[in-house]
Scaffold this motif. Structure first.
Motif, PDB file in Angstrom:
ATOM      1  N   GLU A   8       6.584 -14.565 -21.539  1.00 33.78           N
ATOM      2  CA  GLU A   8       5.282 -14.829 -20.911  1.00 33.78           C
ATOM      3  C   GLU A   8       4.294 -13.699 -21.170  1.00 33.78           C
ATOM      4  OE1 GLU A   8       2.192 -16.390 -18.428  1.00 33.78           O
ATOM      5  OE2 GLU A   8       3.860 -17.329 -19.478  1.00 33.78           O
ATOM      6  N   TYR A   9       4.701 -12.473 -20.897  1.00 36.05           N
ATOM      7  CA  TYR A   9       3.791 -11.336 -21.060  1.00 36.05           C
ATOM      8  C   TYR A   9       3.436 -11.116 -22.526  1.00 36.05           C
ATOM      9  CZ  TYR A   9       5.071 -10.184 -16.227  1.00 36.05           C
ATOM     10  OH  TYR A   9       5.296 -10.213 -14.877  1.00 36.05           O
ATOM     11  N   GLY A  10       4.411 -11.295 -23.408  1.00 37.38           N
ATOM     12  CA  GLY A  10       4.132 -11.145 -24.837  1.00 37.38           C
ATOM     13  C   GLY A  10       3.126 -12.171 -25.327  1.00 37.38           C
ATOM     14  N   LEU A  11       3.279 -13.419 -24.878  1.00 33.35           N
ATOM     15  CA  LEU A  11       2.298 -14.457 -25.241  1.00 33.35           C
ATOM     16  C   LEU A  11       0.924 -14.132 -24.671  1.00 33.35           C
ATOM     17  CD1 LEU A  11       4.119 -17.899 -24.965  1.00 33.35           C
ATOM     18  CD2 LEU A  11       3.145 -16.838 -26.996  1.00 33.35           C
ATOM     19  N   ARG A  12       0.884 -13.667 -23.431  1.00 32.58           N
ATOM     20  CA  ARG A  12      -0.408 -13.312 -22.833  1.00 32.58           C
ATOM     21  C   ARG A  12      -1.097 -12.211 -23.624  1.00 32.58           C
ATOM     22  NH1 ARG A  12       1.070 -12.608 -16.560  1.00 32.58           N
ATOM     23  NH2 ARG A  12      -0.599 -11.089 -16.758  1.00 32.58           N
ATOM     24  N   ILE A  13      -0.334 -11.230 -24.067  1.00 36.54           N
ATOM     25  CA  ILE A  13      -0.907 -10.144 -24.876  1.00 36.54           C
ATOM     26  C   ILE A  13      -1.420 -10.688 -26.206  1.00 36.54           C
ATOM     27  CG2 ILE A  13      -0.267  -8.087 -26.214  1.00 36.54           C
ATOM     28  CD1 ILE A  13       1.482  -7.296 -23.752  1.00 36.54           C
ATOM     29  N   LEU A  14      -0.637 -11.548 -26.850  1.00 40.78           N
ATOM     30  CA  LEU A  14      -1.081 -12.138 -28.115  1.00 40.78           C
ATOM     31  C   LEU A  14      -2.356 -12.955 -27.943  1.00 40.78           C
ATOM     32  CD1 LEU A  14       2.240 -13.286 -29.813  1.00 40.78           C
ATOM     33  CD2 LEU A  14       0.578 -11.647 -30.714  1.00 40.78           C
ATOM     34  N   VAL A  15      -2.427 -13.754 -26.899  1.00 39.88           N
ATOM     35  CA  VAL A  15      -3.628 -14.561 -26.649  1.00 39.88           C
ATOM     36  C   VAL A  15      -4.824 -13.655 -26.381  1.00 39.88           C
ATOM     37  CG1 VAL A  15      -4.711 -16.219 -25.066  1.00 39.88           C
ATOM     38  CG2 VAL A  15      -2.371 -16.612 -25.888  1.00 39.88           C
ATOM     39  N   ARG A  16      -4.623 -12.604 -25.604  1.00 38.62           N
ATOM     40  CA  ARG A  16      -5.711 -11.665 -25.309  1.00 38.62           C
ATOM     41  C   ARG A  16      -6.223 -11.023 -26.594  1.00 38.62           C
ATOM     42  NH1 ARG A  16      -8.862 -11.131 -20.852  1.00 38.62           N
ATOM     43  NH2 ARG A  16      -7.024 -11.439 -19.568  1.00 38.62           N
ATOM     44  N   ILE A  17      -5.311 -10.625 -27.477  1.00 39.91           N
ATOM     45  CA  ILE A  17      -5.703 -10.023 -28.751  1.00 39.91           C
ATOM     46  C   ILE A  17      -6.411 -11.063 -29.622  1.00 39.91           C
ATOM     47  CG2 ILE A  17      -4.819  -9.015 -30.903  1.00 39.91           C
ATOM     48  CD1 ILE A  17      -2.611  -7.674 -29.161  1.00 39.91           C
ATOM     49  N   ALA A  18      -5.905 -12.291 -29.619  1.00 39.50           N
ATOM     50  CA  ALA A  18      -6.525 -13.362 -30.418  1.00 39.50           C
ATOM     51  C   ALA A  18      -7.953 -13.628 -29.973  1.00 39.50           C
ATOM     52  CB  ALA A  18      -5.688 -14.637 -30.318  1.00 39.50           C
ATOM     53  N   LYS A  19      -8.230 -13.511 -28.696  1.00 39.19           N
ATOM     54  CA  LYS A  19      -9.570 -13.773 -28.160  1.00 39.19           C
ATOM     55  C   LYS A  19     -10.530 -12.604 -28.364  1.00 39.19           C
ATOM     56  CE  LYS A  19      -8.404 -17.025 -24.474  1.00 39.19           C
ATOM     57  NZ  LYS A  19      -8.466 -17.238 -23.011  1.00 39.19           N
ATOM     58  N   CYS A  20     -10.008 -11.437 -28.695  1.00 40.76           N
ATOM     59  CA  CYS A  20     -10.823 -10.228 -28.834  1.00 40.76           C
ATOM     60  C   CYS A  20     -11.739 -10.336 -30.051  1.00 40.76           C
ATOM     61  CB  CYS A  20      -9.917  -9.009 -28.971  1.00 40.76           C
ATOM     62  SG  CYS A  20     -10.814  -7.463 -29.164  1.00 40.76           S
ATOM     63  N   LYS A  21     -12.993 -10.057 -29.845  1.00 39.85           N
ATOM     64  CA  LYS A  21     -13.987 -10.131 -30.925  1.00 39.85           C
ATOM     65  C   LYS A  21     -14.290  -8.763 -31.532  1.00 39.85           C
ATOM     66  CE  LYS A  21     -14.530 -14.494 -30.141  1.00 39.85           C
ATOM     67  NZ  LYS A  21     -13.482 -15.313 -30.700  1.00 39.85           N
ATOM     68  N   VAL A  22     -13.724  -7.701 -30.961  1.00 37.70           N
ATOM     69  CA  VAL A  22     -13.962  -6.343 -31.445  1.00 37.70           C
ATOM     70  C   VAL A  22     -13.037  -6.062 -32.619  1.00 37.70           C
ATOM     71  CG1 VAL A  22     -13.968  -3.898 -30.809  1.00 37.70           C
ATOM     72  CG2 VAL A  22     -14.582  -5.627 -29.116  1.00 37.70           C
ATOM     73  N   GLN A  23     -13.583  -5.567 -33.710  1.00 40.95           N
ATOM     74  CA  GLN A  23     -12.820  -5.365 -34.942  1.00 40.95           C
ATOM     75  C   GLN A  23     -11.685  -4.356 -34.788  1.00 40.95           C
ATOM     76  OE1 GLN A  23     -15.520  -4.615 -38.146  1.00 40.95           O
ATOM     77  NE2 GLN A  23     -14.267  -5.696 -39.609  1.00 40.95           N
ATOM     78  N   THR A  24     -11.840  -3.387 -33.894  1.00 43.33           N
ATOM     79  CA  THR A  24     -10.804  -2.370 -33.710  1.00 43.33           C
ATOM     80  C   THR A  24      -9.686  -2.853 -32.793  1.00 43.33           C
ATOM     81  OG1 THR A  24     -12.109  -1.374 -31.933  1.00 43.33           O
ATOM     82  CG2 THR A  24     -12.312  -0.396 -34.142  1.00 43.33           C
ATOM     83  N   GLY A  25      -9.870  -4.012 -32.169  1.00 43.48           N
ATOM     84  CA  GLY A  25      -8.818  -4.581 -31.330  1.00 43.48           C
ATOM     85  C   GLY A  25      -8.816  -4.021 -29.916  1.00 43.48           C
ATOM     86  N   LEU A  26      -7.683  -4.193 -29.259  1.00 40.89           N
ATOM     87  CA  LEU A  26      -7.526  -3.766 -27.866  1.00 40.89           C
ATOM     88  C   LEU A  26      -6.431  -2.713 -27.775  1.00 40.89           C
ATOM     89  CD1 LEU A  26      -7.679  -7.278 -26.183  1.00 40.89           C
ATOM     90  CD2 LEU A  26      -9.436  -5.502 -26.087  1.00 40.89           C
ATOM     91  N   SER A  27      -6.686  -1.690 -26.970  1.00 40.78           N
ATOM     92  CA  SER A  27      -5.713  -0.605 -26.797  1.00 40.78           C
ATOM     93  C   SER A  27      -4.697  -0.979 -25.711  1.00 40.78           C
ATOM     94  CB  SER A  27      -6.442   0.673 -26.381  1.00 40.78           C
ATOM     95  OG  SER A  27      -7.004   0.510 -25.079  1.00 40.78           O
ATOM     96  N   ILE A  28      -3.641  -0.196 -25.641  1.00 44.19           N
ATOM     97  CA  ILE A  28      -2.631  -0.419 -24.603  1.00 44.19           C
ATOM     98  C   ILE A  28      -3.251  -0.310 -23.209  1.00 44.19           C
ATOM     99  CG2 ILE A  28      -0.545   0.578 -23.546  1.00 44.19           C
ATOM    100  CD1 ILE A  28       0.498   0.990 -26.436  1.00 44.19           C
ATOM    101  N   PRO A  29      -4.072   0.709 -22.930  1.00 45.91           N
ATOM    102  CA  PRO A  29      -4.690   0.753 -21.601  1.00 45.91           C
ATOM    103  C   PRO A  29      -5.566  -0.477 -21.309  1.00 45.91           C
ATOM    104  CG  PRO A  29      -4.862   2.901 -22.651  1.00 45.91           C
ATOM    105  CD  PRO A  29      -4.338   1.947 -23.691  1.00 45.91           C
TER     106      PRO A  29
END
Length: 154
Positions: A8-29
């Motif tokens: 569940e958490y891994g999928l949520r992280i993947l979906v969050r990253i997929a939705k991110c529009k920033v080219q540098t992505g999302l950090s762990i924090p």
């Protein structure tokens, strides 16, 4: 059959990253705060996803995680296999033989047939659902998934 917290958490992280529009992505924090997960847990999950080739990391103080390929090319089956493995694989019977060290049903096993059929059905569906599908609204995703079920019924 249970979906684990890691799934569940891994999928949520993947979906969050997929939705991110920033080219540098999302950090762990950022991922930790957005998903309400501990930083060590997010760190563990992003490592698994990176090692399995689903995400890449960008370096630097503004770096983060991005998808390794387009969201439409990453199936949910790919993600779940990376996070926790298949529900049933061919090694299952050999690993659960009992105290005799040889399964008493190894030659004629109706249970093995059931698990193989269940795994095949799950694979068929989850190979059609992509991260792009999960990046849509719940209403849109439900419509898409309903179409997959109707397609399989015919």
């Amino acid at each position: 059959m249970k979906i684990t917290a890691q799934d569940e958490y891994g999928l949520r992280i993947l979906v969050r990253i997929a939705k991110c529009k920033v080219q540098t992505g999302l950090s762990i924090p950022q991922l930790s705060e957005m998903e309400g997960l501990s930083r060590p847990n997010v760190s563990k999950l992003t490592r698994i996803l990176r090692v399995e080739g689903l995400i890449n990391s960008t370096k630097g103080h503004v770096g983060g995680y991005v998808l390794a390929r387009p969201a439409a090319d990453i199936t949910i089956n790919d993600a779940l296999k990376a996070l926790g493995g298949r529900l049933f694989d061919e090694d299952f019977c050999a690993n659960h033989v009992g105290v005799l060290k040889l399964c008493t049903n190894s030659i004629d096993c109706s249970i093995r047939s059931l698990w193989s059929m269940v795994q095949s059905s799950i694979d068929t569906l989850l190979d059609k659902v992509t991260l792009a599908d999960l990046s849509n609204s719940e209403k849109e995703a439900k419509f898409t998934f309903q179409g997959f079920l109707e397609e399989n019924a015919n």
